[in-house]
Design a protein around this motif. Structure first.
Motif, PDB file in Angstrom:
ATOM      1  N   ARG A  80       8.678   5.167  -3.692  1.00 21.26           N
ATOM      2  CA  ARG A  80      10.103   4.795  -3.677  1.00 21.26           C
ATOM      3  C   ARG A  80      10.351   3.555  -2.830  1.00 21.26           C
ATOM      4  O   ARG A  80      10.933   2.579  -3.298  1.00 21.26           O
ATOM      5  CB  ARG A  80      10.933   5.983  -3.182  1.00 21.26           C
ATOM      6  N   ARG A 110      -3.656   5.692  -4.579  1.00 15.07           N
ATOM      7  CA  ARG A 110      -4.894   6.433  -4.856  1.00 15.07           C
ATOM      8  C   ARG A 110      -5.081   6.711  -6.342  1.00 15.07           C
ATOM      9  O   ARG A 110      -6.180   6.795  -6.841  1.00 15.07           O
ATOM     10  CB  ARG A 110      -4.882   7.764  -4.102  1.00 15.07           C
ATOM     11  N   ASP A 111      -3.976   6.898  -7.070  1.00 15.64           N
ATOM     12  CA  ASP A 111      -4.067   7.341  -8.458  1.00 15.64           C
ATOM     13  C   ASP A 111      -3.979   6.131  -9.396  1.00 15.64           C
ATOM     14  O   ASP A 111      -2.912   5.513  -9.531  1.00 15.64           O
ATOM     15  CB  ASP A 111      -2.910   8.312  -8.728  1.00 15.64           C
ATOM     16  N   SER A 167      15.597   5.061   0.291  1.00  8.59           N
ATOM     17  CA  SER A 167      15.103   4.173  -0.766  1.00  8.59           C
ATOM     18  C   SER A 167      16.190   3.922  -1.810  1.00  8.59           C
ATOM     19  O   SER A 167      16.345   2.809  -2.307  1.00  8.59           O
ATOM     20  CB  SER A 167      13.865   4.772  -1.418  1.00  8.59           C
ATOM     21  N   VAL A 212       3.290   4.467   2.825  1.00 12.85           N
ATOM     22  CA  VAL A 212       2.744   5.784   2.479  1.00 12.85           C
ATOM     23  C   VAL A 212       3.440   6.836   3.339  1.00 12.85           C
ATOM     24  O   VAL A 212       4.021   6.517   4.373  1.00 12.85           O
ATOM     25  CB  VAL A 212       1.213   5.846   2.714  1.00 12.85           C
ATOM     26  N   PRO A 213       3.370   8.119   2.932  1.00 11.25           N
ATOM     27  CA  PRO A 213       3.917   9.167   3.805  1.00 11.25           C
ATOM     28  C   PRO A 213       3.214   9.160   5.159  1.00 11.25           C
ATOM     29  O   PRO A 213       2.027   8.792   5.250  1.00 11.25           O
ATOM     30  CB  PRO A 213       3.597  10.458   3.026  1.00 11.25           C
ATOM     31  N   SER A 263      -0.887  -0.925  -4.514  1.00 10.21           N
ATOM     32  CA  SER A 263      -2.083  -0.098  -4.469  1.00 10.21           C
ATOM     33  C   SER A 263      -1.743   1.316  -4.043  1.00 10.21           C
ATOM     34  O   SER A 263      -0.688   1.568  -3.462  1.00 10.21           O
ATOM     35  CB  SER A 263      -3.134  -0.720  -3.552  1.00 10.21           C
ATOM     36  N   ALA A 295      -4.822   6.169   4.685  1.00  8.08           N
ATOM     37  CA  ALA A 295      -4.455   4.854   4.145  1.00  8.08           C
ATOM     38  C   ALA A 295      -5.019   3.732   5.021  1.00  8.08           C
ATOM     39  O   ALA A 295      -5.534   2.731   4.514  1.00  8.08           O
ATOM     40  CB  ALA A 295      -2.936   4.738   4.043  1.00  8.08           C
ATOM     41  N   ASN A 308       8.184   6.567   8.620  1.00 10.29           N
ATOM     42  CA  ASN A 308       8.898   7.351   9.630  1.00 10.29           C
ATOM     43  C   ASN A 308       8.092   8.607   9.933  1.00 10.29           C
ATOM     44  O   ASN A 308       7.427   9.153   9.048  1.00 10.29           O
ATOM     45  CB  ASN A 308      10.296   7.723   9.127  1.00 10.29           C
ATOM     46  N   ALA A 344      -0.189  10.570   5.502  1.00  5.31           N
ATOM     47  CA  ALA A 344      -1.249   9.860   4.768  1.00  5.31           C
ATOM     48  C   ALA A 344      -1.742   8.628   5.531  1.00  5.31           C
ATOM     49  O   ALA A 344      -2.684   7.957   5.104  1.00  5.31           O
ATOM     50  CB  ALA A 344      -0.742   9.435   3.394  1.00  5.31           C
ATOM     51  N   VAL A 367       0.859  -1.179   0.000  1.00  8.32           N
ATOM     52  CA  VAL A 367       0.000   0.000   0.000  1.00  8.32           C
ATOM     53  C   VAL A 367       0.898   1.232   0.000  1.00  8.32           C
ATOM     54  O   VAL A 367       1.570   1.526   0.984  1.00  8.32           O
ATOM     55  CB  VAL A 367      -0.945  -0.005   1.222  1.00  8.32           C
ATOM     56  N   ARG A 393      -1.165   6.160 -12.227  1.00  9.49           N
ATOM     57  CA  ARG A 393       0.191   6.008 -11.663  1.00  9.49           C
ATOM     58  C   ARG A 393       0.391   4.565 -11.193  1.00  9.49           C
ATOM     59  O   ARG A 393       1.443   3.962 -11.383  1.00  9.49           O
ATOM     60  CB  ARG A 393       0.328   6.982 -10.489  1.00  9.49           C
TER      61      ARG A 393
HETATM   62  N1  LIG Z   1      12.161   7.677   0.634  1.00  8.97           N
HETATM   63  C1  LIG Z   1      12.996   7.167   1.541  1.00  8.97           C
HETATM   64  O1  LIG Z   1      14.238   7.233   1.370  1.00  8.97           O
HETATM   65  C2  LIG Z   1      12.446   6.489   2.766  1.00  8.97           C
HETATM   66  C3  LIG Z   1      13.335   5.722   3.560  1.00  8.97           C
HETATM   67  C4  LIG Z   1      12.837   5.017   4.646  1.00  8.97           C
HETATM   68  C5  LIG Z   1      11.495   5.092   4.981  1.00  8.97           C
HETATM   69  N2  LIG Z   1      10.658   5.884   4.242  1.00  8.97           N
HETATM   70  C6  LIG Z   1       9.254   5.973   4.652  1.00  8.97           C
HETATM   71  O2  LIG Z   1       8.497   5.204   3.731  1.00  8.97           O
HETATM   72  C7  LIG Z   1       7.226   5.793   3.524  1.00  8.97           C
HETATM   73  C8  LIG Z   1       7.029   5.985   2.028  1.00  8.97           C
HETATM   74  O3  LIG Z   1       8.016   6.893   1.573  1.00  8.97           O
HETATM   75  P1  LIG Z   1       8.359   7.029   0.023  1.00  8.97           P
HETATM   76  O4  LIG Z   1       9.551   7.895  -0.044  1.00  8.97           O
HETATM   77  O5  LIG Z   1       8.362   5.700  -0.610  1.00  8.97           O
HETATM   78  O6  LIG Z   1       7.095   7.860  -0.461  1.00  8.97           O
HETATM   79  P2  LIG Z   1       6.625   8.142  -1.970  1.00  8.97           P
HETATM   80  O7  LIG Z   1       7.693   7.815  -2.932  1.00  8.97           O
HETATM   81  O8  LIG Z   1       6.045   9.514  -1.958  1.00  8.97           O
HETATM   82  O9  LIG Z   1       5.442   7.099  -2.155  1.00  8.97           O
HETATM   83  C9  LIG Z   1       4.302   7.148  -1.350  1.00  8.97           C
HETATM   84  C10 LIG Z   1       3.218   6.339  -2.028  1.00  8.97           C
HETATM   85  O10 LIG Z   1       2.063   6.354  -1.185  1.00  8.97           O
HETATM   86  C11 LIG Z   1       0.898   6.458  -1.999  1.00  8.97           C
HETATM   87  N3  LIG Z   1      -0.139   7.054  -1.166  1.00  8.97           N
HETATM   88  C12 LIG Z   1      -0.198   8.302  -0.671  1.00  8.97           C
HETATM   89  N4  LIG Z   1      -1.297   8.462   0.081  1.00  8.97           N
HETATM   90  C13 LIG Z   1      -1.947   7.272   0.052  1.00  8.97           C
HETATM   91  C14 LIG Z   1      -3.147   6.799   0.645  1.00  8.97           C
HETATM   92  N5  LIG Z   1      -3.889   7.555   1.422  1.00  8.97           N
HETATM   93  N6  LIG Z   1      -3.518   5.514   0.422  1.00  8.97           N
HETATM   94  C15 LIG Z   1      -2.763   4.714  -0.364  1.00  8.97           C
HETATM   95  N7  LIG Z   1      -1.606   5.103  -0.942  1.00  8.97           N
HETATM   96  C16 LIG Z   1      -1.210   6.374  -0.735  1.00  8.97           C
HETATM   97  C17 LIG Z   1       1.333   7.323  -3.195  1.00  8.97           C
HETATM   98  O11 LIG Z   1       0.618   7.019  -4.352  1.00  8.97           O
HETATM   99  P3  LIG Z   1      -0.702   7.861  -4.763  1.00  8.97           P
HETATM  100  O12 LIG Z   1      -0.334   9.300  -4.631  1.00  8.97           O
HETATM  101  O13 LIG Z   1      -1.028   7.405  -6.126  1.00  8.97           O
HETATM  102  O14 LIG Z   1      -1.727   7.438  -3.762  1.00  8.97           O
HETATM  103  C18 LIG Z   1       2.792   6.886  -3.388  1.00  8.97           C
HETATM  104  O15 LIG Z   1       2.917   5.832  -4.307  1.00  8.97           O
HETATM  105  C19 LIG Z   1       7.213   7.116   4.303  1.00  8.97           C
HETATM  106  O16 LIG Z   1       6.476   6.960   5.477  1.00  8.97           O
HETATM  107  C20 LIG Z   1       8.687   7.381   4.599  1.00  8.97           C
HETATM  108  O17 LIG Z   1       8.880   8.050   5.831  1.00  8.97           O
HETATM  109  C21 LIG Z   1      11.098   6.566   3.130  1.00  8.97           C
END
Ligand SMILES: NC(=O)c1ccc[n+]([C@@H]2O[C@H](COP(=O)([O-])OP(=O)(O)OC[C@H]3O[C@@H](n4cnc5c(N)ncnc54)[C@H](OP(=O)(O)O)[C@@H]3O)[C@@H](O)[C@H]2O)c1
Length: 215
Positions: free
Chosen positions: A10, A31-32, A125, A64-65, A29, A72, A89, A68, A6, A35
């Motif tokens: 990244r 929302r969009d 990521s 998800v962030p 899965s 979610a 996080n 969110a 979900v 995508r």
């Molecule tokens: N990026 C990093 O380096 C990293 C490292 C460690 C941990 N994290 C943690 O991992 C989590 C994800 O980070 P990310 O960097 O992968 O974020 P990201 O690239 O922005 O991806 C987030 C995904 O969540 C989906 N989303 C957003 N709201 C949603 C909802 N209400 N229901 C279902 N899907 C939803 C988005 O797709 P749609 O907009 O299409 O819904 C998107 O595909 C975060 O909590 C972050 O703190 C990130």
């Protein structure tokens, strides 16, 4: 296994790709729909709404962030009996843990009925993507209060190409949570031998050894 991811951005996209490659049936899965369709094609996964993906999954990766999460969680429907792997996080807005409470304990309480674990959250990521299946393997820290769920997640971590190391329960896992700081494993690379020394220190209530530096 049947795995729902979900939030296939990244972090979730990388986990989905690696688990597909290991032979798991993965449904991404979000929302969009457009995508999602593109992302599913890229990683070789199925695509579905969060409720449908979770409904047929044994394991649910939540990526998800932070802000969110309430939306979610509502969108996923019942998590009863599902193994959840929380990758989030506590950055940004939205409800936060109380002082002294771990984000893992806070999120576990927001997911009633789930067999909650936390993993894939300590490294960027980009780093996770380039280090999967590296030799020696990079550690993915796991915490959770359900030993059976932790064991299943450890297997998925291995399948994804990392070394699973269990830090402890949701109340004892502050060292794997943000922010990056002295005395924590969050934000750092670990290899298995150094990770075991960390686990021993955490279990004994001692400060963890200095962060290892790898050449
Ligand atoms: N990026 C990093 O380096 C990293 C490292 C460690 C941990 N994290 C943690 O991992 C989590 C994800 O980070 P990310 O960097 O992968 O974020 P990201 O690239 O922005 O991806 C987030 C995904 O969540 C989906 N989303 C957003 N709201 C949603 C909802 N209400 N229901 C279902 N899907 C939803 C988005 O797709 P749609 O907009 O299409 O819904 C998107 O595909 C975060 O909590 C972050 O703190 C990130």
């Amino acid at each position: 296994m049947d795995v729902a991811v979900v939030g296939a951005g990244r972090i979730g996209g990388n986990v989905a790709r690696l688990l597909v490659a290991a032979g798991h049936r993965v449904t991404v899965s979000g929302r969009d729909p457009e995508r999602l369709r593109r992302r599913a094609e890229e990683v070789g996964a199925l695509a579905a709404t969060p409720a449908v993906a979770v409904g047929r999954a044994e394991v649910v990766v939540v990526a998800v962030p932070w802000d969110a999460l309430p939306d979610a969680i509502a969108g996923m429907g019942s998590l009863d009996g599902r193994i959840v792997v929380d990758t989030t996080n506590q950055f940004g807005s939205g409800p936060k843990p109380a002082a002294g409470e771990t984000a893992a304990a806070f999120n576990a309480a927001r997911m009633p009925g789930a067999r909650y674990t936390k993993c894939f959250n300590t490294m960027t990521s980009a780093f996770q993507e380039i280090t999967a299946h590296r030799d020696p393997p990079v550690v993915q820290w796991i915490c959770g209060d359900d030993a059976g769920a932790v064991e299943v997640v450890a297997g998925l971590v291995r399948d994804a190409g990392y070394a699973p190391v269990v830090l402890g329960g949701t109340a004892d896992c502050a060292a794997m949570e943000a922010p990056r700081r002295d005395g924590a494993v969050y934000g750092e690379e670990y290899r298995p031998a150094d990770a075991e020394a960390v686990v021993a220190a955490v279990r004994a209530g001692r400060p963890i050894p200095a962060t290892p530096a790898y050449g």
